[in-house]
Design a protein around this motif. Structure first.
Motif, PDB file in Angstrom:
ATOM      1  N   MET A 419      37.321  84.496  63.332  1.00 27.80           N
ATOM      2  CA  MET A 419      38.602  83.706  63.781  1.00 27.80           C
ATOM      3  C   MET A 419      39.707  84.736  63.684  1.00 27.80           C
ATOM      4  SD  MET A 419      38.125  80.640  64.337  1.00 27.80           S
ATOM      5  CE  MET A 419      39.577  80.034  63.860  1.00 27.80           C
ATOM      6  N   ALA A 420      40.674  84.416  64.677  1.00 27.90           N
ATOM      7  CA  ALA A 420      42.004  85.079  64.438  1.00 27.90           C
ATOM      8  C   ALA A 420      43.069  84.291  63.795  1.00 27.90           C
ATOM      9  CB  ALA A 420      42.589  85.450  65.979  1.00 27.90           C
ATOM     10  N   TYR A 421      43.833  84.630  62.777  1.00 26.31           N
ATOM     11  CA  TYR A 421      44.880  83.926  61.996  1.00 26.31           C
ATOM     12  C   TYR A 421      46.298  84.577  62.437  1.00 26.31           C
ATOM     13  CZ  TYR A 421      41.981  81.178  58.606  1.00 26.31           C
ATOM     14  OH  TYR A 421      41.224  80.170  57.972  1.00 26.31           O
ATOM     15  N   ASP A 422      47.220  83.598  62.344  1.00 28.37           N
ATOM     16  CA  ASP A 422      48.597  83.867  62.272  1.00 28.37           C
ATOM     17  C   ASP A 422      49.045  84.456  63.768  1.00 28.37           C
ATOM     18  OD1 ASP A 422      48.515  82.932  59.784  1.00 28.37           O
ATOM     19  OD2 ASP A 422      48.272  85.081  58.928  1.00 28.37           O
ATOM     20  N   ALA A 423      50.143  84.566  63.693  1.00 30.61           N
ATOM     21  CA  ALA A 423      50.894  85.075  64.966  1.00 30.61           C
ATOM     22  C   ALA A 423      50.438  86.411  65.577  1.00 30.61           C
ATOM     23  CB  ALA A 423      52.472  85.051  64.640  1.00 30.61           C
ATOM     24  N   LEU A 424      50.446  86.398  66.760  1.00 32.28           N
ATOM     25  CA  LEU A 424      49.808  87.644  67.290  1.00 32.28           C
ATOM     26  C   LEU A 424      50.572  88.758  67.462  1.00 32.28           C
ATOM     27  CD1 LEU A 424      50.721  87.947  70.605  1.00 32.28           C
ATOM     28  CD2 LEU A 424      49.381  85.930  70.992  1.00 32.28           C
ATOM     29  N   ASP A 425      51.814  88.835  67.317  1.00 39.72           N
ATOM     30  CA  ASP A 425      52.484  90.315  67.401  1.00 39.72           C
ATOM     31  C   ASP A 425      52.246  91.091  66.292  1.00 39.72           C
ATOM     32  OD1 ASP A 425      53.840  88.304  65.733  1.00 39.72           O
ATOM     33  OD2 ASP A 425      56.008  88.804  66.457  1.00 39.72           O
TER      34      ASP A 425
END
Length: 637
Positions: A419-425
């Protein structure tokens, strides 16, 4: 010195120039004798050997070919491997190359003449040396492409991109031996806008990538009619959004079988459900198929698969900032596709909102196995839209988690959900959990039941980080997980440069494709290597290579913070003499290339590129877990 003699009768013929037939004369008979000395061998290394022999003949002009034949079986002939001497003379002095290390070879010298059998010397044998770690690694040349690719980021330079301008990659190994990578429409300066959607590139070695262009020319014809069909059924006005306002996100490509590949993709519709101060419009997941991904224009769109589902019936006037009470339960983006160990096909999807859902699809069509009802109603009404796999917070639809990627590893017997967590920047980071069943429950390394109760998924797989002599990387998530069919697994995602790097405009918008090796812990958890894959020769790592100083990073979670390294030193007497683990002892399992420390940490080792060195070279890296922490390290040169 022994000699072998061979006698050949040579016949001379006169030929009438320009005639259709010839008239033979009585032959002249010459006796040609050939002797070849027993060869001698010298300069034997791990991959080559020099062989010397001498030919003796009374008619040098009669010899057509001369050289050495060799094989790993006794009694080689010219039908085996050969190396020929093209220059004049009768002294053979030839070097055989591309030999295997620690291998016994048999060799003979030979000569051939017209209309006769070959003449051979006596046989000799020799054994090549053991592989030399130094010589093998000294030959290695690290990738040279720059991390700051802004000078070639625009569309006109796409042939030079390699892994520049990559976002949300999906990778599949095809029948032709190429790895094909597809991605979200995102690039530095929006360079991709000129070339269609879901761009492709391919590679044979995971290091050098050939750009191939978009796979979808324009918005599929079904999207706007399907959007308005649903809006009309909800009592909403029809809309006609501009074509260039749709989002093309997060494709997932899989090989279904030989001759069939599927791409699930996300189309995000612009606008709001019912005007100002209402929740945003829905997304769709569609699907394309191709018989051969080398034919990049051969993707055939198969249309609509699924859309956002709401358990709030027609109460869609949720305010756009009421994050925890979002109108939708499931968000139809970020598809992942898996054929489970029993042969069933599943679409796994979702982003933020209530979490990640799984839906069984028909193997033949790739569409939902059962007919889906209208995408709104009660929770019971929309149950066919998917079964919950993991959630970060029960009852909160502002999850800050997305981009599921699911695989099955037959060697461990587990399904792994990344999974990807948090804001992408900047803060983007990757987590993983696992289950022995495709539908869960999925547990973290600390035992948290993420299916039934939700919670923070551990372990952390990637996180913003920085080794010395570099800017480091941030935004490392929304990954693809794939293997080479031989038990070697890989992780791919974008990595962003940090914000505000001097001399690089909008540096955080620089998105380089990262491919990294995955190793597996003794308890069956995947660890991703801290340095990007660069095809470094994977020679055994010896214990004496481990002593000395390492850059050590505690990669444990810290929102939006780039974790930096400190020095850790391992001594030859198996002690940690400097760094945060000072006082611990260590032991090396050379067969599995793992170090176990007395503080309970196990790390997996790999040879990889030292991307921060100048010039780039090879080094040794490690990655490992405890139940609450992740660690990365790199051997200092």
């Amino acid at each position: 010195m022994k000699f072998f003699k061979w006698t050949l009768l040579l016949f001379s013929y006169s030929v009438l120039s320009g005639a259709c037939s010839s008239e033979s004369n009585e032959p002249d008979i010459d006796e040609t004798t050939i002797s070849i000395s027993a060869p001698s061998v010298s300069n034997v290394t791990e991959d080559r050997a020099t062989i010397i022999a001498t030919i003796t003949t009374n008619t040098p002009s009669a010899i057509l070919k001369k050289g050495i034949c060799y094989d790993t079986q006794s009694n080689p002939t010219i039908s085996n491997r050969t190396i020929e001497m093209s220059s004049a003379g009768l002294s053979l002095n030839l070097t055989i190359t591309e030999l295997e290390p620690e291998t016994k070879y048999y060799a003979k010298a030979f000569a051939t003449v017209a209309n006769g059998n070959p003449v051979y010397s006596t046989e000799i044998s020799f054994t090549t040396a053991a592989r030399s770690i130094t010589s093998e690694l000294d030959k290695y040349i690290a990738p040279s492409y720059p991390d700051d690719y802004t000078s070639i980021a625009d569309w006109s330079n796409r042939s030079q991109w390699n892994l520049a301008n990559v976002h949300d990659p999906s990778i599949v190994l095809a029948e032709d031996g190429y790895y094909y990578m597809y991605q979200t429409d995102a690039s530095y300066g929006n360079a991709h806008e000129y070339g269609g959607h879901f761009h492709c590139r391919r590679s044979k070695d995971l290091v050098n990538w050939e750009y191939m262009g978009g796979t979808m020319n324009s918005l599929p014809g079904w999207v706007i009619p399907k959007l308005n069909e649903i809006r009309k059924a909800m009592g909403l006005n029809e809309v006609q959004p501009a074509i260039n306002t749709f989002g093309y996100w997060a494709p997932c490509v899989r090989k279904v079988r030989n001759g069939l590949y599927r791409m699930y993709y996300s189309i995000v519709c612009p606008g709001l459900l019912n005007g100002e101060n209402t929740w945003g419009e829905r997304a769709f997941i569609g699907m394309m198929e191709n018989t051969d991904p080398a034919n990049n224009g051969g993707w055939e769109d198969k249309g609509y698969v699924i859309t956002n589902a709401s358990d709030k019936e027609l109460n869609f006037n949720v305010k756009p900032d009421d994050w925890t009470n979002c109108y939708y339960k499931w968000n139809a983006i970020d598809p992942s596709y898996i054929i489970d160990k029993d042969g069933k096909h599943y679409l796994v999807y979702g982003s933020w909102h209530s979490g990640i859902a799984a839906l069984e699809v028909d193997a033949a069509t790739g569409k939902p196995l059962n007919t889906l009802p209208k995408p709104w109603g009660t929770e019971e009404d929309i149950a066919p839209y998917g079964q919950l796999l993991v959630t970060r917070q029960i009852g909160n639809r502002w999850q800050a988690s997305e981009g599921p990627e699911i695989i099955y590893n037959p060697n461990t017997g587990y399904y792994y959900l990344f999974m990807a967590y948090d804001a992408l920047d900047v803060p983007y980071n990757t987590r993983v959990c696992r289950s022995q069943s495709i539908l869960g429950p999925y547990l973290g390394i600390d035992g948290t039941d993420l299916t039934r109760f939700g919670g923070e998924m551990l372990p952390i797989v990637t996180h913003p980080y920085k080794f010395s002599n570099s800017n480091g990387w941030v935004g490392i998530a929304h990954c693809a997980i794939f293997d080479d069919g031989n038990g070697n697994w890989y992780y791919a995602s974008q990595g962003r440069l940090p914000k505000d790097i001097p001399g690089i405009n909008a540096s955080n918008a620089v998105m380089m494709g990262h491919v990294r090796s995955i190793k597996w812990t003794s308890t069956g958890w995947p660890v991703v290597m801290p340095e990007r894959y660069g095809a470094v020769p994977q020679l055994p790592i010896t214990e004496d290579e481990l002593t000395g100083s390492w850059e050590h990073i505690d990669l444990s979670y810290s929102y939006g913070k780039q974790k930096t390294s400190n020095t850790m030193t391992l001594s030859a007497d198996h002690k940690v003499t400097d760094g945060s683990w000072k006082g611990a002892t260590w032991n090396y399992d050379a067969d599995n290339q793992r170090i176990t420390f007395s503080n309970g940490v196990e790390v997996c080792l790999q040879r990889e590129v030292d991307w921060e060195a100048s010039p780039r070279t090879h080094t040794i890296v490690y990655a490992g877990y405890t139940n609450s922490k992740t660690y990365w390290g790199k051997k200092k040169k």
